[in-house]
Design a protein around this motif. Structure first.
Motif, PDB file in Angstrom:
ATOM      1  N   ARG A 261      -1.858  -6.882   5.247  1.00  0.00           N
ATOM      2  CA  ARG A 261      -1.956  -6.523   6.668  1.00  0.00           C
ATOM      3  C   ARG A 261      -1.116  -7.494   7.512  1.00  0.00           C
ATOM      4  O   ARG A 261      -0.493  -7.098   8.486  1.00  0.00           O
ATOM      5  CB  ARG A 261      -3.414  -6.520   7.135  1.00  0.00           C
ATOM      6  CG  ARG A 261      -4.243  -5.346   6.601  1.00  0.00           C
ATOM      7  CD  ARG A 261      -3.686  -4.012   7.049  1.00  0.00           C
ATOM      8  NE  ARG A 261      -4.407  -2.879   6.454  1.00  0.00           N
ATOM      9  CZ  ARG A 261      -3.899  -1.643   6.382  1.00  0.00           C
ATOM     10  NH1 ARG A 261      -2.689  -1.375   6.839  1.00  0.00           N
ATOM     11  NH2 ARG A 261      -4.595  -0.669   5.851  1.00  0.00           N
TER      12      ARG A 261
ATOM     13  N   GLU B 242      -9.224  -4.985   4.897  1.00  0.00           N
ATOM     14  CA  GLU B 242      -8.323  -3.858   4.593  1.00  0.00           C
ATOM     15  C   GLU B 242      -7.965  -3.075   5.848  1.00  0.00           C
ATOM     16  O   GLU B 242      -7.062  -2.244   5.827  1.00  0.00           O
ATOM     17  CB  GLU B 242      -8.983  -2.916   3.573  1.00  0.00           C
ATOM     18  CG  GLU B 242     -10.107  -2.031   4.152  1.00  0.00           C
ATOM     19  CD  GLU B 242     -11.071  -1.522   3.089  1.00  0.00           C
ATOM     20  OE1 GLU B 242     -11.222  -2.200   2.051  1.00  0.00           O
ATOM     21  OE2 GLU B 242     -11.662  -0.445   3.292  1.00  0.00           O
ATOM     22  N   MET B 243      -8.679  -3.317   6.930  1.00  0.00           N
ATOM     23  CA  MET B 243      -8.499  -2.472   8.115  1.00  0.00           C
ATOM     24  C   MET B 243      -7.117  -2.612   8.742  1.00  0.00           C
ATOM     25  O   MET B 243      -6.535  -3.688   8.770  1.00  0.00           O
ATOM     26  CB  MET B 243      -9.584  -2.797   9.125  1.00  0.00           C
ATOM     27  CG  MET B 243     -10.915  -2.271   8.643  1.00  0.00           C
ATOM     28  SD  MET B 243     -12.164  -2.438   9.881  1.00  0.00           S
ATOM     29  CE  MET B 243     -13.379  -1.311   9.199  1.00  0.00           C
ATOM     30  N   LYS B 244      -6.652  -1.478   9.244  1.00  0.00           N
ATOM     31  CA  LYS B 244      -5.323  -1.446   9.872  1.00  0.00           C
ATOM     32  C   LYS B 244      -5.242  -2.411  11.043  1.00  0.00           C
ATOM     33  O   LYS B 244      -6.248  -2.699  11.680  1.00  0.00           O
ATOM     34  CB  LYS B 244      -5.032  -0.034  10.373  1.00  0.00           C
ATOM     35  CG  LYS B 244      -4.821   0.976   9.276  1.00  0.00           C
ATOM     36  CD  LYS B 244      -4.540   2.341   9.905  1.00  0.00           C
ATOM     37  CE  LYS B 244      -4.294   3.375   8.798  1.00  0.00           C
ATOM     38  NZ  LYS B 244      -4.204   4.737   9.365  1.00  0.00           N
TER      39      LYS B 244
ATOM     40  N   THR C  22       1.716   2.937  12.399  1.00  0.00           N
ATOM     41  CA  THR C  22       1.968   2.260  11.127  1.00  0.00           C
ATOM     42  C   THR C  22       3.013   1.183  11.367  1.00  0.00           C
ATOM     43  O   THR C  22       3.561   1.091  12.459  1.00  0.00           O
ATOM     44  CB  THR C  22       2.528   3.223  10.063  1.00  0.00           C
ATOM     45  OG1 THR C  22       3.890   3.526  10.410  1.00  0.00           O
ATOM     46  CG2 THR C  22       1.712   4.484   9.992  1.00  0.00           C
TER      47      THR C  22
ATOM     48  N   ASP D  50      -8.601   3.216   5.184  1.00  0.00           N
ATOM     49  CA  ASP D  50      -7.530   2.245   5.405  1.00  0.00           C
ATOM     50  C   ASP D  50      -7.099   1.590   4.093  1.00  0.00           C
ATOM     51  O   ASP D  50      -5.932   1.227   3.928  1.00  0.00           O
ATOM     52  CB  ASP D  50      -7.978   1.162   6.401  1.00  0.00           C
ATOM     53  CG  ASP D  50      -8.069   1.699   7.821  1.00  0.00           C
ATOM     54  OD1 ASP D  50      -7.937   2.925   7.984  1.00  0.00           O
ATOM     55  OD2 ASP D  50      -8.269   0.904   8.754  1.00  0.00           O
TER      56      ASP D  50
ATOM     57  N   GLN E 168      -4.796   3.993   2.241  1.00  0.00           N
ATOM     58  CA  GLN E 168      -3.473   3.966   2.878  1.00  0.00           C
ATOM     59  C   GLN E 168      -2.719   2.714   2.444  1.00  0.00           C
ATOM     60  O   GLN E 168      -1.553   2.775   2.062  1.00  0.00           O
ATOM     61  CB  GLN E 168      -3.649   4.015   4.406  1.00  0.00           C
ATOM     62  CG  GLN E 168      -2.378   3.933   5.212  1.00  0.00           C
ATOM     63  CD  GLN E 168      -2.164   2.550   5.863  1.00  0.00           C
ATOM     64  OE1 GLN E 168      -2.904   1.600   5.585  1.00  0.00           O
ATOM     65  NE2 GLN E 168      -1.132   2.457   6.682  1.00  0.00           N
TER      66      GLN E 168
END
Lengths: 107, 322, 273
Positions: free
Chosen positions: C36, C98-100, C105, C253, C256
């Motif tokens: 991230r 893991e979160m965006k 993007t 997420d 992805q």
């Protein structure tokens, strides 16, 4: 307003305990704490480093192009340097040789 | 004495400046310089700076996608270096602009508005991992050639920035070679991937050095830059150097250059090659390339999204001053 | 209890399983937050910061690689396979990591939230440092040795994120409001980082790492201390709103993230890249 975000800092670092501080480059940061945190990774990602200085550029005085004439110096100051005393070596050699001449050895 | 030095007329200052240039002296940021020297440097270095920053974007696409853990780390470090090069060059440009009352904010705004151009190669698509290899090997290879020419630039701060940059570019080129060789020595799929990338990138690589003469695309600043010893070689000199170094290497690893005509002419002592489409070049560098809009948007969006951060810390300074 | 080598460890089935379970948590946590972070490359608020942040992400991903290599030594398969080919449900990272970074993007319309980046990274580096200090005493000596090495890179990360945190908390009302929103968001999932998962009793009884409660208390103390510096209080304990990653519970997420991370490697996991 953002202009206050972009203060200029000069960055210096020391390569090892014995080394003098050396100028690396400059960066923009909003304050000296941020400048310090940025300095390490911006300029010292690969080379060894034992300490860092960051100095606000406006706190540095330097000579302008015109003022640099004060650095002029005639080359008549050999008395300040070892090369002005180069003849001493020859003298000492002569004195040392003198001790081993026939006359002195016979004494 | 100091007053006497300052009482020089503009013409005398110019004369003395040119003497310094001729004598191979280095000019520093605070020195007197003619306006068109300053302008030429600002044009060259700010374009170079934003090209590094925009140049990080096509490769950045491949940072998380890089195939292995090792490749992920290496490409992260490489793209980081590009941002770092942008930082060094921006600082050099900013110091030149300071007397004109302009700063980084202005450079970035000029970039966003399209006023300030960035290098043609960074308008291109980079759809596969092979492109990441080609960028690191050949685009950086081309960059090393142009940048090395300016290591002795008459402008001291630029030369010093380039010294730092070139040292890192050597790592980049090796990073690129390592990707390329893994692909050319790999499976049929991998070979195909890298060949496609080379074919796609070839015209852009030729364009990288700019047109041979100004007849190709109108005005060019090369001559002035040579006069002021900001650069020492012409675009064509550099392109020929690139061919000397890379054509044999490209061929030796079994890749095919998409130009049937390219060969070294012994008599002329130079490479003969098919010219890229210079109209296309003009279109690309004026912001109409395949990815121009997307990449600029990416940068503009992120700059706008983080404006509150810069405002916050700037205001904090104001607060502390009271 | 001391395991000087993997051979010694593998003689004790309970310790062996608990060690692997712990290593997956350590590796996946670092791997995901570094990923991230790497998406921010080129998009940070400030060019100098872009360079600094990237170094932190490289360090962190480097730490993940070290843990994956330990797993490889323990017979779990190649480090590259472990990081790129596992099913999302097999990942053991905390969900918050893991979160965006925000909507959009890293390639298109990245509406990324710097306050979220600062808070998530600072809270994580606090937890990581506490964990590493405990791991220095781990009964599995290869891990203890590694923890000591990794810890040496944490000082800079902490200095960096603490500075950002303090300065943004003490600046404009807008920044304060964004930071407080980020704190609340991270808070509500941060228990996922602090929990050691279903094998925590085994980890503790085999002396692989300190007790979960003890580590959590240390973290709370550390966070309370910086909250005091910036006049902030929160009246609830950290939660696990979006699931317990230690049990394999994850969000979209992560799917992805993993599809991006493994896009190229999956084309041919056997070949040399």
């Amino acid at each position: 307003m953002n202009n206050d975000f972009y203060e200029e800092y000069e960055v210096f670092s020391k390569r090892n305990q014995m080394a003098p501080f050396q100028h690396q480059f400059s960066l923009l940061a909003p304050n000296k704490e941020m400048a310090m945190v940025m300095a390490k990774e911006n300029f010292l990602r690969r080379e060894p480093c034992v300490n860092i200085w960051v100095v606000k550029k406006s706190d540095i005085s330097s000579l302008g192009e015109e003022e640099r004439v004060i650095l002029n110096r005639l080359d008549n100051k050999s008395y300040r340097e070892t090369k002005g005393y180069g003849y001493l070596k020859k003298k000492w050699r002569e004195y040392e040789q003198e001790q081993f001449t026939e006359k002195n050895l016979l004494k | 004495m100091l007053e006497m030095a300052q009482s020089l007329t503009e013409e005398e200052k110019y004369h003395r400046f040119m003497e310094r240039i001729e004598a191979g002296e280095r000019i520093e940021a605070d020195d007197w310089m003619p306006d068109d020297y300053r302008e030429a440097l600002i044009r060259l270095i700010s374009m170079h700076a934003v090209s590094e920053i925009m140049g990080a974007l096509p490769e950045k696409e491949w940072v998380p996608k890089a195939p292995t853990l090792h490749r992920k780390l290496a490409i992260m470090a490489k793209v980081q270096d590009e941002m770092g090069h942008g930082q060094l060059l921006l600082r050099v440009a900013e110091d030149l602009m300071k007397p004109l009352g302009r700063n980084r904010e202005d450079i970035l705004k000029d970039l966003f508005s399209g006023k300030l151009k960035f290098h043609n190669v960074f308008h291109m698509k980079a759809p596969t991992w092979g492109d990441a290899g080609i960028i690191a090997w050949l685009v950086d290879g081309a960059a090393i050639i142009t940048q090395s020419m300016s290591l002795n630039s008459s402008y001291g701060p630029y030369a010093r920035a380039l010294q730092r940059i070139c040292a890192e570019e050597v790592f980049h080129a090796q990073h690129g070679e390592s990707i390329i060789l893994a692909l050319t020595e790999g499976t049929e799929e991998q070979k195909k991937m890298i060949q496609t990338s080379l074919t796609e990138w070839w015209p852009a690589l030729l364009m990288f050095f700019g047109p041979r003469s100004k007849e190709n695309v109108g005005k060019s600043h090369v001559n002035k830059n040579i006069k002021y010893k900001i650069r020492t070689k012409t675009n064509e000199d550099l392109r020929q150097e690139f061919f000397n170094k890379y054509v044999p290497r490209i061929q030796s690893i079994g890749l095919k250059i998409p130009d049937e005509t390219i060969h070294f002419n012994e008599e002329k002592g130079e490479w003969i090659y098919e010219q890229p489409d210079w109209d296309e070049f003009k279109k690309i560098v004026t912001g109409h390339g395949p990815m121009s809009k997307e990449r600029l948007e990416l940068r503009t969006t992120s700059y706008e999204n983080t404006a509150w951060v810069r405002d916050a810390l700037a205001n904090r300074n104001v607060k502390e001053a009271y | 209890m001391v395991f000087n080598s993997k051979e010694e460890l593998m003689e004790n089935q309970k310790a062996y399983e608990a060690t692997k379970s712990l290593l997956y948590q350590l590796a996946d946590d670092d791997f995901l937050i570094a990923y991230r972070g790497s998406e921010w490359l080129g998009l940070a608020p400030h060019i100098e910061e872009d360079v600094a942040f990237s170094s932190i992400n490289q360090d962190t991903m480097g730490h993940a690689v070290m843990y994956f290599q330990l797993l490889e030594e323990l017979g779990e398969g190649k480090a590259d396979d472990l990081s790129h080919l596992r099913n999302p449900r097999e990942f053991r990272n905390a969900v918050i990591l893991e979160m965006k970074n925000g909507s959009g993007t890293y390639l298109e319309k990245p509406d990324y939230d710097w306050a979220f980046a600062v808070v998530r990274n600072l809270f994580y580096d606090y937890a990581k440092t506490i964990r590493l200090q405990s791991l220095k005493e781990s009964s599995y000596k290869p891990l203890a040795y590694m923890a000591q090495r990794i810890l040496s890179e944490e000082y800079y990360h902490l200095m960096h994120w603490e500075l950002w945190f303090k300065q943004l908390m003490d600046s404009t009302p807008e920044a304060r409001q964004r930071m407080e929103a980020a704190i609340e968001r991270v808070w509500d999932d941060f228990d996922g980082v602090l929990t050691l998962g279903p094998k925590k009793e085994d980890m503790e009884s085999c002396q692989l790492i300190g007790g979960e409660k003890e580590l959590k208390d240390q973290w709370l103390k550390r966070v309370q201390s910086i909250f005091e510096d910036v006049n902030y209080t929160i009246d609830r304990t950290p939660g696990m709103k979006n699931g317990n990653g230690r049990k394999g519970e994850h969000t979209e997420d992560l799917d992805q993230a993993l599809s991006i991370l493994s896009e190229v490697y999956r084309m041919d996991p056997v070949t040399n890249w």
